[in-house]
Motif scaffolding. Structure first.
Motif, PDB file in Angstrom:
ATOM      1  N   SER A 127      16.111  -9.504  -1.772  1.00 51.73           N
ATOM      2  CA  SER A 127      16.248  -8.576  -2.903  1.00 51.73           C
ATOM      3  C   SER A 127      15.444  -7.301  -2.678  1.00 51.73           C
ATOM      4  CB  SER A 127      15.787  -9.267  -4.186  1.00 51.73           C
ATOM      5  OG  SER A 127      15.772  -8.362  -5.270  1.00 51.73           O
ATOM      6  N   LEU A 128      14.236  -7.442  -2.160  1.00 54.08           N
ATOM      7  CA  LEU A 128      13.393  -6.262  -1.961  1.00 54.08           C
ATOM      8  C   LEU A 128      13.864  -5.421  -0.787  1.00 54.08           C
ATOM      9  CD1 LEU A 128       9.820  -7.749  -2.575  1.00 54.08           C
ATOM     10  CD2 LEU A 128      11.233  -6.420  -4.143  1.00 54.08           C
ATOM     11  N   VAL A 129      14.264  -6.060   0.290  1.00 55.76           N
ATOM     12  CA  VAL A 129      14.722  -5.324   1.472  1.00 55.76           C
ATOM     13  C   VAL A 129      15.965  -4.505   1.150  1.00 55.76           C
ATOM     14  CG1 VAL A 129      15.730  -5.594   3.772  1.00 55.76           C
ATOM     15  CG2 VAL A 129      13.677  -6.879   3.148  1.00 55.76           C
ATOM     16  N   ASN A 130      16.829  -5.035   0.314  1.00 53.97           N
ATOM     17  CA  ASN A 130      18.083  -4.354  -0.028  1.00 53.97           C
ATOM     18  C   ASN A 130      17.937  -3.360  -1.176  1.00 53.97           C
ATOM     19  OD1 ASN A 130      19.445  -5.780   1.959  1.00 53.97           O
ATOM     20  ND2 ASN A 130      20.012  -7.454   0.561  1.00 53.97           N
ATOM     21  N   SER A 131      16.746  -3.233  -1.747  1.00 56.59           N
ATOM     22  CA  SER A 131      16.561  -2.308  -2.870  1.00 56.59           C
ATOM     23  C   SER A 131      16.135  -0.935  -2.346  1.00 56.59           C
ATOM     24  CB  SER A 131      15.495  -2.844  -3.831  1.00 56.59           C
ATOM     25  OG  SER A 131      14.212  -2.742  -3.258  1.00 56.59           O
ATOM     26  N   HIS A 180      13.378   0.451  -3.074  1.00 61.49           N
ATOM     27  CA  HIS A 180      11.926   0.510  -2.940  1.00 61.49           C
ATOM     28  C   HIS A 180      11.525   0.476  -1.468  1.00 61.49           C
ATOM     29  CE1 HIS A 180      11.109   0.062  -7.213  1.00 61.49           C
ATOM     30  NE2 HIS A 180      12.010  -0.906  -7.252  1.00 61.49           N
ATOM     31  N   THR A 181      10.514   1.249  -1.119  1.00 57.67           N
ATOM     32  CA  THR A 181       9.999   1.248   0.251  1.00 57.67           C
ATOM     33  C   THR A 181       8.677   0.502   0.347  1.00 57.67           C
ATOM     34  OG1 THR A 181       8.878   3.365  -0.149  1.00 57.67           O
ATOM     35  CG2 THR A 181      11.115   3.451   0.770  1.00 57.67           C
ATOM     36  N   ARG A 182       8.250  -0.066  -0.755  1.00 55.34           N
ATOM     37  CA  ARG A 182       6.992  -0.799  -0.763  1.00 55.34           C
ATOM     38  C   ARG A 182       7.229  -2.264  -0.421  1.00 55.34           C
ATOM     39  NH1 ARG A 182       2.924   1.988  -3.789  1.00 55.34           N
ATOM     40  NH2 ARG A 182       3.725   3.911  -4.706  1.00 55.34           N
ATOM     41  N   PHE A 183       6.183  -2.923   0.020  1.00 55.91           N
ATOM     42  CA  PHE A 183       6.249  -4.352   0.293  1.00 55.91           C
ATOM     43  C   PHE A 183       5.191  -5.050  -0.551  1.00 55.91           C
ATOM     44  CE2 PHE A 183       3.522  -2.337   3.438  1.00 55.91           C
ATOM     45  CZ  PHE A 183       2.339  -3.046   3.305  1.00 55.91           C
ATOM     46  N   ALA A 184       5.163  -6.370  -0.486  1.00 56.86           N
ATOM     47  CA  ALA A 184       4.224  -7.139  -1.297  1.00 56.86           C
ATOM     48  C   ALA A 184       3.815  -8.402  -0.558  1.00 56.86           C
ATOM     49  CB  ALA A 184       4.854  -7.495  -2.643  1.00 56.86           C
ATOM     50  N   THR A 185       2.630  -8.888  -0.901  1.00 56.98           N
ATOM     51  CA  THR A 185       2.197 -10.207  -0.449  1.00 56.98           C
ATOM     52  C   THR A 185       2.239 -11.133  -1.656  1.00 56.98           C
ATOM     53  OG1 THR A 185      -0.140  -9.784  -0.878  1.00 56.98           O
ATOM     54  CG2 THR A 185       0.724  -9.178   1.297  1.00 56.98           C
ATOM     55  N   LEU A 186       2.348 -12.424  -1.389  1.00 55.83           N
ATOM     56  CA  LEU A 186       2.631 -13.349  -2.488  1.00 55.83           C
ATOM     57  C   LEU A 186       2.110 -14.733  -2.129  1.00 55.83           C
ATOM     58  CD1 LEU A 186       4.330 -13.716  -5.188  1.00 55.83           C
ATOM     59  CD2 LEU A 186       6.200 -14.431  -3.687  1.00 55.83           C
ATOM     60  N   VAL A 187       1.686 -15.468  -3.142  1.00 61.82           N
ATOM     61  CA  VAL A 187       1.351 -16.877  -2.966  1.00 61.82           C
ATOM     62  C   VAL A 187       1.961 -17.649  -4.126  1.00 61.82           C
ATOM     63  CG1 VAL A 187      -0.875 -16.670  -4.160  1.00 61.82           C
ATOM     64  CG2 VAL A 187      -0.478 -18.558  -2.591  1.00 61.82           C
ATOM     65  N   LEU A 188       2.617 -18.773  -3.785  1.00 61.81           N
ATOM     66  CA  LEU A 188       3.217 -19.656  -4.779  1.00 61.81           C
ATOM     67  C   LEU A 188       2.426 -20.958  -4.809  1.00 61.81           C
ATOM     68  CD1 LEU A 188       7.016 -19.249  -3.918  1.00 61.81           C
ATOM     69  CD2 LEU A 188       5.655 -17.932  -5.533  1.00 61.81           C
ATOM     70  N   ALA A 189       2.241 -21.481  -6.013  1.00 59.08           N
ATOM     71  CA  ALA A 189       1.529 -22.749  -6.159  1.00 59.08           C
ATOM     72  C   ALA A 189       2.249 -23.605  -7.196  1.00 59.08           C
ATOM     73  CB  ALA A 189       0.084 -22.496  -6.583  1.00 59.08           C
ATOM     74  N   VAL A 241       6.652 -10.020   1.965  1.00 59.14           N
ATOM     75  CA  VAL A 241       8.035  -9.848   1.511  1.00 59.14           C
ATOM     76  C   VAL A 241       8.343  -8.356   1.326  1.00 59.14           C
ATOM     77  CG1 VAL A 241       8.228 -12.096   0.423  1.00 59.14           C
ATOM     78  CG2 VAL A 241       7.305 -10.182  -0.885  1.00 59.14           C
ATOM     79  N   GLY A 242       9.601  -7.997   1.625  1.00 60.41           N
ATOM     80  CA  GLY A 242      10.056  -6.628   1.428  1.00 60.41           C
ATOM     81  C   GLY A 242       9.924  -5.745   2.633  1.00 60.41           C
ATOM     82  N   ALA A 243       9.469  -6.293   3.766  1.00 64.37           N
ATOM     83  CA  ALA A 243       9.253  -5.466   4.961  1.00 64.37           C
ATOM     84  C   ALA A 243      10.300  -5.703   6.032  1.00 64.37           C
ATOM     85  CB  ALA A 243       7.854  -5.722   5.522  1.00 64.37           C
ATOM     86  N   ILE A 244      10.604  -6.976   6.339  1.00 66.64           N
ATOM     87  CA  ILE A 244      11.581  -7.301   7.382  1.00 66.64           C
ATOM     88  C   ILE A 244      12.613  -8.257   6.805  1.00 66.64           C
ATOM     89  CG2 ILE A 244       9.937  -6.920   9.261  1.00 66.64           C
ATOM     90  CD1 ILE A 244       9.453  -9.911   9.381  1.00 66.64           C
TER      91      ILE A 244
END
Length: 534
Positions: A372-376, A378-387, A427-430
């Protein structure tokens, strides 16, 4: 002397007219040689002559004090010259035009000063009610015996501010139809006002006339023009004992109304934007956390700037849809800070919320979010942790997955601090984002700490440029062993804030998941699911 351009009178020390030219004869028909000055000229001139007295006798020529006053509806200045024989020559100069010019200049200066004062007061506040109060008070002070400021209404209730001259404004809401007042509905729609002479004061409704005001002599209703839309209407009232509004006063009232309308329109626009911003802020602000299904959650957030409320860090806790399943915690950090980062933060949070049905598969959620982010745009990326956290017996089972984010830290009751073995791609970079999930079990009193790098990279300390660092964070958490989740969050936030002091820093977010020291109690009937109590 008869050819002099100005009326000229000569009078002796006893106040008798000795000589006058033809111009003086036309202006003052009773001023003849031998006549007493007091009987032939206005009092102001004879008084000025008496004030000179015989002091000028013996001198070749002296100049006395000038005087001024009306003669025949015109304004004159009288300039005396005392001659050596004691007589006084009075030169009369018609200064009516000059006086009118000076009066017009004085009035214009007063109006300019008033408009400057009004603009300053009106623009000093972006509160609509305050702007309406100031408008009514200034109008009643300068233009009228009473003034009303009426704002547009979407229904039949009109917001009204009423102010009597010398008194404080009073707010009210009137359930009336503007069409019942000539000129009011047009003014509220922004049309040109109905001139005062066309409005019969007798048709003014009772709600428009302040209590104890008395008979209304004249009314002016003028629109308050706003930015593209009318800001309201200004109603000016004068008593029957006060002179009616002149055309010049009405024009000046419109100039004032233009400034007042612009200020009210700006205040209304600000209020609307503030309301919209508040709604958006509530959606973007991290939620308050609490215990869910026997698992303690606590969180804290500090934006990069003290005047901001949102930024690029975020967290959420999504309770399980079915009792006994895991709740999902998400914590992330968007590249950048401020409003632009917050916009992408909102999109990521909404996307993750939409992916909740597949919360048991962290890799799939991360992959879909990454796509979703790569195809938007936006040129920004994000780091994320799920628990994913679920209560099992007296402990809590966790599944932790990092997507380019600092690994969660596990705080054991012994004071040991362990780093969860999870790694992944941001996420959002590659196009392809891969992550590894780690399974962890928390015993009662143990905690899992999720945090953003705004804490570990915060620069400060004694020298002002040292990072807080991961090792210092782990030492702090070791001291928090056995503490409840809220206490750990407060401790980390306090020490990080003390470390940076007044220096600049990135957004900071921390979430703590704890297994509380509880007992599992069965239901009374022995069949339904038990509950957890502290």
């Amino acid at each position: 002397m008869g050819a002099a351009p100005y009326p000229v009178l000569v009078a002796d020390a006893e106040g008798a007219i000795v000589l006058r030219n033809d111009a003086a004869g036309v202006l003052l028909p009773r001023a003849r040689a031998g006549a007493r000055l007091a009987d032939a000229v206005p009092t102001w001139l004879s008084t000025a002559h008496d004030a000179i007295g015989p002091s000028g006798q013996g001198a070749d020529e002296a100049v006395g004090t000038s005087a001024s006053g009306p003669i025949g509806g015109r304004s004159f200045e009288a300039h005396p010259s005392v001659r050596g024989d004691g007589t006084v020559v009075w030169w009369l100069v018609d200064d009516t035009d000059h006086r009118l010019v000076r009066e017009a200049l004085r009035v214009e200066r007063e109006r300019t000063d008033f408009l400057a004062k009004a603009s300053s007061l009106l623009l000093s506040s972006l509160n609509l009610e305050r702007c309406m109060d100031v408008t009514a008070q200034l109008a009643a002070e300068y233009f009228a015996d009473a003034a009303l400021v009426i704002a547009p209404s979407h229904g039949r209730r009109l917001p009204v501010v009423t102010c009597l001259h010398g008194e404080s404004p009073v707010r009210s809401h009137q359930s009336v139809n503007p069409e019942d007042v000539p000129g009011l509905s047009e003014a509220l729609r922004g049309f040109p006002p109905v001139p005062s002479r066309w409005i019969d004061p007798a048709v003014a409704p009772a709600w428009m006339v302040p209590a104890g005001f008395g008979p209304v002599g004249s009314i002016v209703i003028t629109p308050l023009p706003g930015h593209g839309v009318p800001a309201g209407a200004l109603v000016l009232l004068r008593r029957s004992s006060t002179a009616a509004f002149t055309d010049g006063e009405e024009v000046f009232a419109r100039l004032f109304a233009t400034r007042a309308g612009a200020a009210m329109s700006a205040a209304r626009l600000y209020a609307e934007q503030a309301s919209i911003t508040e709604v958006l802020m509530r959606e973007l602000l991290p939620p308050s956390l609490h215990q869910i299904s026997g698992v303690d959650f606590a969180g804290g957030y500090r934006p990069s700037e003290d005047h901001e409320r949102i930024g690029g860090d975020f967290y959420d806790v999504h309770p399980a849809a079915v009792e006994g399943e895991a709740s999902l915690v998400t914590l992330g950090d968007v590249c950048g800070k401020g409003l632009e980062a917050a916009v992408l933060t909102g999109k990521i949070r909404n996307t993750l919320h939409a992916l909740l049905p597949m919360a048991d598969d962290h890799q799939r959620m991360i992959s879909l979010l990454n796509t979703s982010l790569v195809n938007s745009h936006h040129t920004r990326f994000a780091t994320l942790v799920l628990a994913s956290a679920v209560r099992e017996g007296s402990g809590v089972s966790l599944r932790l997955t990092s997507a380019g984010h600092p690994a969660p830290l596990i705080v054991r009751t012994s004071g040991a601090v362990e780093e969860a073995e999870t790694r992944g791609t941001l996420v959002g970079a590659i196009p392809d984002a891969r992550a590894r999930t780690a399974a962890v079990t928390l015993a009662p009193g143990e905690s899992c700490v999720l945090y953003t790098d705004g804490i570990t990279e915060a620069k400060g300390g004694p020298m002002g440029g040292t990072e807080f660092g991961e090792q210092r964070l782990q030492r702090v958490l070791a001291e928090c062993a056995g503490m409840p989740s809220e206490g750990i969050v407060e401790r980390v936030q306090m020490l990080a804030s003390q470390w940076v002091g007044k220096g600049r820093h990135d957004d900071m977010a921390v979430v703590v998941i704890s297994a509380p020291r509880t007992q599992h109690l069965s239901a009374v009937n022995g069949h339904t699911r038990g509950r957890y109590t502290a």
